[in-house]
Scaffold this motif. Structure first.
Motif, PDB file in Angstrom:
ATOM      1  N   MET A 100       0.751  -1.089  -0.073  1.00 25.52           N
ATOM      2  CA  MET A 100       0.160   0.059   0.046  1.00 25.52           C
ATOM      3  C   MET A 100       0.888   1.104  -0.024  1.00 25.52           C
ATOM      4  SD  MET A 100      -1.375  -0.147   3.946  1.00 25.52           S
ATOM      5  CE  MET A 100      -1.640  -1.936   3.968  1.00 25.52           C
ATOM      6  N   TYR A 101       0.256   2.385  -0.502  1.00 27.59           N
ATOM      7  CA  TYR A 101       0.992   3.787  -0.289  1.00 27.59           C
ATOM      8  C   TYR A 101       0.398   4.354   0.790  1.00 27.59           C
ATOM      9  CZ  TYR A 101       1.940   2.519  -5.217  1.00 27.59           C
ATOM     10  OH  TYR A 101       2.445   1.957  -6.374  1.00 27.59           O
ATOM     11  N   LEU A 102       1.335   5.189   1.499  1.00 26.84           N
ATOM     12  CA  LEU A 102       1.033   5.709   2.812  1.00 26.84           C
ATOM     13  C   LEU A 102       1.451   7.092   2.744  1.00 26.84           C
ATOM     14  CD1 LEU A 102       2.019   3.169   5.732  1.00 26.84           C
ATOM     15  CD2 LEU A 102      -0.014   3.399   4.581  1.00 26.84           C
ATOM     16  N   VAL A 103       0.446   8.046   3.531  1.00 33.07           N
ATOM     17  CA  VAL A 103       0.822   9.222   3.778  1.00 33.07           C
ATOM     18  C   VAL A 103       0.733   9.148   5.352  1.00 33.07           C
ATOM     19  CG1 VAL A 103      -0.113  10.666   1.798  1.00 33.07           C
ATOM     20  CG2 VAL A 103      -1.706  10.077   3.609  1.00 33.07           C
ATOM     21  N   CYS A 116      -2.562  14.345  14.377  1.00 33.81           N
ATOM     22  CA  CYS A 116      -1.803  14.169  13.174  1.00 33.81           C
ATOM     23  C   CYS A 116      -2.862  13.805  12.045  1.00 33.81           C
ATOM     24  CB  CYS A 116      -1.074  12.787  13.698  1.00 33.81           C
ATOM     25  SG  CYS A 116       0.446  13.283  14.608  1.00 33.81           S
ATOM     26  N   TYR A 117      -3.864  13.136  12.449  1.00 30.98           N
ATOM     27  CA  TYR A 117      -4.901  12.824  11.284  1.00 30.98           C
ATOM     28  C   TYR A 117      -5.714  14.139  10.775  1.00 30.98           C
ATOM     29  CZ  TYR A 117      -4.347   7.826  12.154  1.00 30.98           C
ATOM     30  OH  TYR A 117      -3.339   6.774  12.431  1.00 30.98           O
ATOM     31  N   GLU A 118      -5.632  15.166  11.508  1.00 30.38           N
ATOM     32  CA  GLU A 118      -6.054  16.396  10.920  1.00 30.38           C
ATOM     33  C   GLU A 118      -5.247  16.876   9.935  1.00 30.38           C
ATOM     34  OE1 GLU A 118      -6.857  19.075  13.994  1.00 30.38           O
ATOM     35  OE2 GLU A 118      -8.827  18.639  14.734  1.00 30.38           O
ATOM     36  N   LYS A 171      -6.111  16.887   5.724  1.00 21.19           N
ATOM     37  CA  LYS A 171      -5.864  18.259   5.029  1.00 21.19           C
ATOM     38  C   LYS A 171      -5.176  17.990   4.002  1.00 21.19           C
ATOM     39  CE  LYS A 171      -4.761  23.111   5.617  1.00 21.19           C
ATOM     40  NZ  LYS A 171      -4.261  23.900   6.850  1.00 21.19           N
ATOM     41  N   ARG A 172      -3.841  17.132   4.146  1.00 24.96           N
ATOM     42  CA  ARG A 172      -2.886  17.066   3.079  1.00 24.96           C
ATOM     43  C   ARG A 172      -3.475  16.389   1.935  1.00 24.96           C
ATOM     44  NH1 ARG A 172       2.722  13.319   2.980  1.00 24.96           N
ATOM     45  NH2 ARG A 172       2.883  13.501   0.736  1.00 24.96           N
ATOM     46  N   ILE A 173      -4.451  15.231   2.093  1.00 19.24           N
ATOM     47  CA  ILE A 173      -5.009  14.397   1.122  1.00 19.24           C
ATOM     48  C   ILE A 173      -6.018  15.241   0.355  1.00 19.24           C
ATOM     49  CG2 ILE A 173      -6.877  12.448   0.999  1.00 19.24           C
ATOM     50  CD1 ILE A 173      -5.525  11.153   3.336  1.00 19.24           C
ATOM     51  N   ALA A 174      -6.821  16.225   1.115  1.00 12.53           N
ATOM     52  CA  ALA A 174      -7.543  17.116   0.365  1.00 12.53           C
ATOM     53  C   ALA A 174      -6.883  18.072  -0.675  1.00 12.53           C
ATOM     54  CB  ALA A 174      -8.379  17.851   1.504  1.00 12.53           C
ATOM     55  N   VAL A 175      -5.747  18.505  -0.069  1.00 10.13           N
ATOM     56  CA  VAL A 175      -5.238  19.661  -0.741  1.00 10.13           C
ATOM     57  C   VAL A 175      -4.171  18.925  -2.022  1.00 10.13           C
ATOM     58  CG1 VAL A 175      -2.911  20.991  -0.840  1.00 10.13           C
ATOM     59  CG2 VAL A 175      -4.789  21.038   1.108  1.00 10.13           C
ATOM     60  N   ASP A 176      -4.040  18.002  -1.729  1.00 11.73           N
ATOM     61  CA  ASP A 176      -3.261  17.024  -2.810  1.00 11.73           C
ATOM     62  C   ASP A 176      -4.187  16.143  -3.743  1.00 11.73           C
ATOM     63  OD1 ASP A 176      -0.754  18.221  -1.734  1.00 11.73           O
ATOM     64  OD2 ASP A 176      -0.119  16.343  -0.996  1.00 11.73           O
ATOM     65  N   ALA A 220      -0.610   7.022  10.192  1.00 14.28           N
ATOM     66  CA  ALA A 220      -0.802   6.758   8.371  1.00 14.28           C
ATOM     67  C   ALA A 220      -2.061   6.720   7.851  1.00 14.28           C
ATOM     68  CB  ALA A 220       0.116   5.739   8.002  1.00 14.28           C
ATOM     69  N   ILE A 221      -2.217   6.979   6.524  1.00  9.17           N
ATOM     70  CA  ILE A 221      -3.608   6.716   5.981  1.00  9.17           C
ATOM     71  C   ILE A 221      -3.149   5.999   4.588  1.00  9.17           C
ATOM     72  CG2 ILE A 221      -5.779   7.849   4.796  1.00  9.17           C
ATOM     73  CD1 ILE A 221      -5.463  10.064   6.956  1.00  9.17           C
ATOM     74  N   PRO A 222      -3.684   4.966   4.105  1.00  6.56           N
ATOM     75  CA  PRO A 222      -3.364   4.578   3.005  1.00  6.56           C
ATOM     76  C   PRO A 222      -4.174   5.264   1.633  1.00  6.56           C
ATOM     77  CG  PRO A 222      -4.483   2.724   4.320  1.00  6.56           C
ATOM     78  CD  PRO A 222      -4.412   4.176   4.970  1.00  6.56           C
ATOM     79  N   VAL A 223      -3.367   5.564   0.655  1.00  6.55           N
ATOM     80  CA  VAL A 223      -4.076   6.415  -0.709  1.00  6.55           C
ATOM     81  C   VAL A 223      -3.640   5.357  -1.693  1.00  6.55           C
ATOM     82  CG1 VAL A 223      -3.763   8.446   0.578  1.00  6.55           C
ATOM     83  CG2 VAL A 223      -1.731   7.546  -0.688  1.00  6.55           C
ATOM     84  N   GLN A 224      -4.418   5.617  -2.922  1.00  8.56           N
ATOM     85  CA  GLN A 224      -4.529   4.998  -4.101  1.00  8.56           C
ATOM     86  C   GLN A 224      -3.281   5.578  -4.676  1.00  8.56           C
ATOM     87  OE1 GLN A 224      -8.124   5.041  -6.297  1.00  8.56           O
ATOM     88  NE2 GLN A 224      -9.467   4.059  -4.726  1.00  8.56           N
TER      89      GLN A 224
END
Length: 277
Positions: free
Chosen positions: A134-137, A155-157, A161-166, A193-197
């Motif tokens: 998986m890919y993590l931020v 941290c999750y805030e 926010k980063r996921i939304a901006v990017d 961490a949060i997994p992203v596609q």
């Protein structure tokens, strides 16, 4: 004027304590006889002593009480904020003791039924699963045990926010990876961490591979028992740990009103030990 004995009797505070309060500048006698050293207190000081007793009952330290008494006005904003903060501390203690009391009652019940208080370990299910890459931020930092609830939110805030901006796409529930090899009172090496596609700048690969998985429903206090069970399983079946242990929060702990509604997936990355013989 009241003698130290009379003052002590009225306020239900020992003369030894009153002398100590005078020594640290918390409550000094109104008058001291220079000839015999006898201490006397003014009637007006009774109210101050009663306030000190009230603050002690609220678990304020003597240093905190002294700071409160030295403020220009007792009923000021600082006192109000101090009371609100102390109220939250006591509520947390009550909650913790409530959980301990429930556990104690369960253990008493188990003993009465002739069971071992550790028999609940038998109900912990361990599965061997293959977890894909998986890919993590993520945000990695050292965190002390008591700071996890606050750090979780902070941290999750930042990560959301980063996921939304990017303009990234979440590909799983929030998770925490524990990189510390052992417990330390100075804090644990923790990765929120949060997994992203998408694989983008700042993301990283995480390849857990073969893992022991246990689904936990309820309080996080049970997680240590889960890890103990997983380690026992790995030892018995001939596996060893290969990567950071991690937890996936299927339900958001900050949004769950009852801890019994928490759902957490616990993962223990492993690899089969190859015998040399």
């Amino acid at each position: 004027m009241l003698s130290i004995g009379e003052f002590s009797n009225i306020c239900k505070v020992s003369t030894k304590t009153l002398r100590y309060y005078a020594e640290i500048g918390l409550l000094e006698p109104s008058e001291v006889n220079p000839e015999n050293g006898y201490r006397y207190y003014a009637i007006e000081q009774l109210e101050k002593m009663l306030l000190i007793n009230r603050l002690k009952a609220y678990s304020f330290s003597l240093e905190e009480i002294k700071a409160i008494l030295q403020s220009e006005e007792i009923q000021d904003d600082n006192l109000y904020l101090a009371f609100i903060h102390k109220k939250k501390e006591i509520e947390k203690q009550v909650h913790n003791y409530s959980q301990i009391l429930t556990q104690l009652e369960d253990d008493i019940s188990a003993i009465e039924q002739g069971k071992s208080i550790m028999s609940y370990m038998e109900g912990i299910d361990v599965q061997l699963v293959d977890v894909p890459k998986m890919y993590l931020v993520s945000i990695r930092k050292t965190v002390q045990a008591e700071d996890y609830p606050v750090e979780y939110i902070k941290c999750y805030e930042k990560l959301f926010k980063r996921i939304a901006v990017d303009k990234l796409t979440m590909n799983g529930a929030p998770m925490v990876l524990f990189h510390s090899s052992e417990y330390s009172p100075y804090g644990l090496d923790t990765e929120f961490a949060i997994p992203v596609q998408e694989y983008a700048t700042g993301t990283r690969d995480f390849c857990p591979g073969l893992c022991l998985k246990t689904i936990v429903r309820g309080a996080y206090s049970e997680l240590s028992s889960v890890y103990a069970k997983q380690i026992e399983w790995a030892e018995r079946e001939g596996y060893h740990c290969t990567n950071a242990l991690f937890e996936v929060y299927v339900t958001d702990p900050s949004q769950v009103a009852d801890v019994n509604d928490n759902i957490t997936e616990v993962y223990y990355p492993v690899k089969k030990i190859i015998s040399k013989y």
